[in-house]
Scaffold this active site. Structure first.
Site, PDB file in Angstrom:
ATOM      1  N   THR A 102       0.844  -1.540   0.645  1.00  0.00           N
ATOM      2  CA  THR A 102       0.306  -0.060  -0.223  1.00  0.00           C
ATOM      3  C   THR A 102       0.961   1.551   0.309  1.00  0.00           C
ATOM      4  OG1 THR A 102      -1.680  -1.106   1.478  1.00  0.00           O
ATOM      5  CG2 THR A 102      -2.185   1.042   0.581  1.00  0.00           C
ATOM      6  N   ASP A 114       1.541   5.182   7.235  1.00  0.00           N
ATOM      7  CA  ASP A 114       1.505   3.449   6.753  1.00  0.00           C
ATOM      8  C   ASP A 114       0.015   2.947   6.770  1.00  0.00           C
ATOM      9  OD1 ASP A 114       2.871   0.991   6.837  1.00  0.00           O
ATOM     10  OD2 ASP A 114       4.063   1.125   8.378  1.00  0.00           O
ATOM     11  N   GLY A 115       0.814   1.842   6.163  1.00  0.00           N
ATOM     12  CA  GLY A 115      -0.404  -0.071   5.984  1.00  0.00           C
ATOM     13  C   GLY A 115      -0.894  -0.270   6.908  1.00  0.00           C
ATOM     14  N   ASP A 133      -1.829  -4.927   8.383  1.00  0.00           N
ATOM     15  CA  ASP A 133      -2.413  -6.144   8.247  1.00  0.00           C
ATOM     16  C   ASP A 133      -4.284  -6.740   8.155  1.00  0.00           C
ATOM     17  OD1 ASP A 133       0.107  -7.515   6.827  1.00  0.00           O
ATOM     18  OD2 ASP A 133       0.660  -6.683   9.277  1.00  0.00           O
ATOM     19  N   GLY A 160       3.250  -5.135  10.027  1.00  0.00           N
ATOM     20  CA  GLY A 160       4.234  -6.494  10.698  1.00  0.00           C
ATOM     21  C   GLY A 160       5.095  -7.284   9.331  1.00  0.00           C
ATOM     22  N   GLY A 161       3.186  -8.177   8.478  1.00  0.00           N
ATOM     23  CA  GLY A 161       2.934  -8.697   7.686  1.00  0.00           C
ATOM     24  C   GLY A 161       4.520  -8.194   6.903  1.00  0.00           C
ATOM     25  N   GLY A 162       4.756  -7.459   6.968  1.00  0.00           N
ATOM     26  CA  GLY A 162       6.337  -7.574   5.815  1.00  0.00           C
ATOM     27  C   GLY A 162       7.672  -7.352   6.998  1.00  0.00           C
ATOM     28  N   GLU A 185       8.567   0.916  12.286  1.00  0.00           N
ATOM     29  CA  GLU A 185       7.591   1.056  12.028  1.00  0.00           C
ATOM     30  C   GLU A 185       6.629   1.647  13.264  1.00  0.00           C
ATOM     31  OE1 GLU A 185       5.397  -1.285   8.563  1.00  0.00           O
ATOM     32  OE2 GLU A 185       5.278  -1.654  10.437  1.00  0.00           O
ATOM     33  N   LYS A 237      -9.493  -4.997   4.420  1.00  0.00           N
ATOM     34  CA  LYS A 237      -8.064  -5.466   6.470  1.00  0.00           C
ATOM     35  C   LYS A 237      -9.025  -4.983   7.394  1.00  0.00           C
ATOM     36  CE  LYS A 237      -4.230  -5.633   4.067  1.00  0.00           C
ATOM     37  NZ  LYS A 237      -2.892  -4.037   4.106  1.00  0.00           N
TER      38      LYS A 237
HETATM   39  C1  5RP Z   1       5.155  -3.792   7.275  1.00  0.00           C
HETATM   40  C2  5RP Z   1       3.579  -3.336   7.747  1.00  0.00           C
HETATM   41  C3  5RP Z   1       3.046  -3.007   6.685  1.00  0.00           C
HETATM   42  O1  5RP Z   1       2.535  -2.188   6.461  1.00  0.00           O
HETATM   43  C4  5RP Z   1       2.094  -4.510   6.902  1.00  0.00           C
HETATM   44  O2  5RP Z   1       2.320  -5.501   6.085  1.00  0.00           O
HETATM   45  C5  5RP Z   1       0.154  -4.292   5.171  1.00  0.00           C
HETATM   46  O3  5RP Z   1       0.832  -4.122   3.931  1.00  0.00           O
HETATM   47  P1  5RP Z   1       0.632  -4.311   2.926  1.00  0.00           P
HETATM   48  O4  5RP Z   1       0.557  -3.175   2.599  1.00  0.00           O
HETATM   49  O5  5RP Z   1       1.479  -4.708   1.682  1.00  0.00           O
HETATM   50  O6  5RP Z   1      -0.641  -4.813   2.260  1.00  0.00           O
HETATM   51  O7  5RP Z   1       3.059  -3.649   8.789  1.00  0.00           O
HETATM   52  O8  5RP Z   1       5.728  -5.035   8.359  1.00  0.00           O
END
Ligand code: 5RP
Length: 219
Positions: A33, A83-84, A86, A97-99, A105, A123
């Site tokens: 995102t 920020d995005g 999950d 923290g998915g990434g 963050e 989400k």
């Molecule tokens: C990375 C995160 C991201 O914000 C979360 O994983 C969402 O990712 P995406 O925008 O690809 O769905 O917390 O650590």
């Protein structure tokens, strides 16, 4: 389906861009995102003077978009963090923290006066916990922390082959009952060897921009 979700993510990212004061220094998160946000920043030179970045990946993308990277230690104030997430609940509490960038963050979110979270409507949940909770751990404490998380009722799974930008491991914890997110965040933070818990509830988002098929909902 992916194209629909991407369109929603892009809508949320573009809505966030409208909240950025001209010539500002902002915090920028990590993920697919946020990539749309960085792409949009590339088309608006001068809007952002510099960015505090939450990951090496975002720093590379920001530099390519013509945005300088700022050191949080050199700033006395950070007005905005985008920020995005999950998962997000109606109280704007998040799982992130998915990434794997959750530690930086959380640091930037805690430094920022305003935290704007950009998500697609897939989400949004009533109760956090469908998405496994990422927990960053010091490598030597992986098994110790896993046992403690199991004692809390979770099923931790080591994200093998992945090391965070800080040189640590991630445990993705399935099956947790998260009926009091700030309490669980505080509790899990106390486990020795835990660096960061991916619950963002003690400091939730201030604004949630939700990309939908029709536009953007603001909460
Ligand atoms: C990375 C995160 C991201 O914000 C979360 O994983 C969402 O990712 P995406 O925008 O690809 O769905 O917390 O650590």
């Amino acid at each position: 389906m992916v194209a629909d979700t991407d369109a929603k993510k892009r809508r949320a990212a573009l809505a966030a861009l409208e909240l950025v004061p001209k010539d500002s220094i902002i915090g920028v998160g990590t993920g697919s995102t946020v990539k749309f946000l960085i792409e949009a920043l590339a088309t608006r030179p001068g809007l952002v003077r510099a960015a505090v970045s939450s990951s090496d990946d975002s720093s590379t993308r920001l530099r390519a978009a013509g945005v300088a990277i700022a050191d949080l230690n050199e700033l006395s104030d950070l007005a905005l963090y985008i920020d995005g997430a999950d998962e997000a609940n109606p109280a704007r509490q998040l799982i992130k923290g998915g990434g794997g960038a959750l530690t930086r963050e959380k640091i930037i979110a805690s430094a920022a006066r305003r935290f704007v979270c950009i998500v697609d409507d897939g989400k949004i949940v009533a109760t956090l916990g469908r998405f496994p909770l990422p927990v960053e751990v010091i490598p030597m404490a992986r098994a110790l922390v896993s046992r403690a998380l199991t004692a809390h009722g979770g099923r931790p799974v080591w994200r093998q082959g992945f090391t965070t930008d800080n040189g640590n491991y991630i445990l993705d914890v399935h099956g947790l009952v998260i009926d009091d997110p700030p309490a669980l965040e505080r509790e899990l933070n106390q486990i020795c060897g835990v660096v960061t818990v991916g619950l963002f509830a003690v400091r939730p988002a201030d604004v949630l921009l939700i990309g939908t098929a029709r536009g953007v909902d603001t909460r």
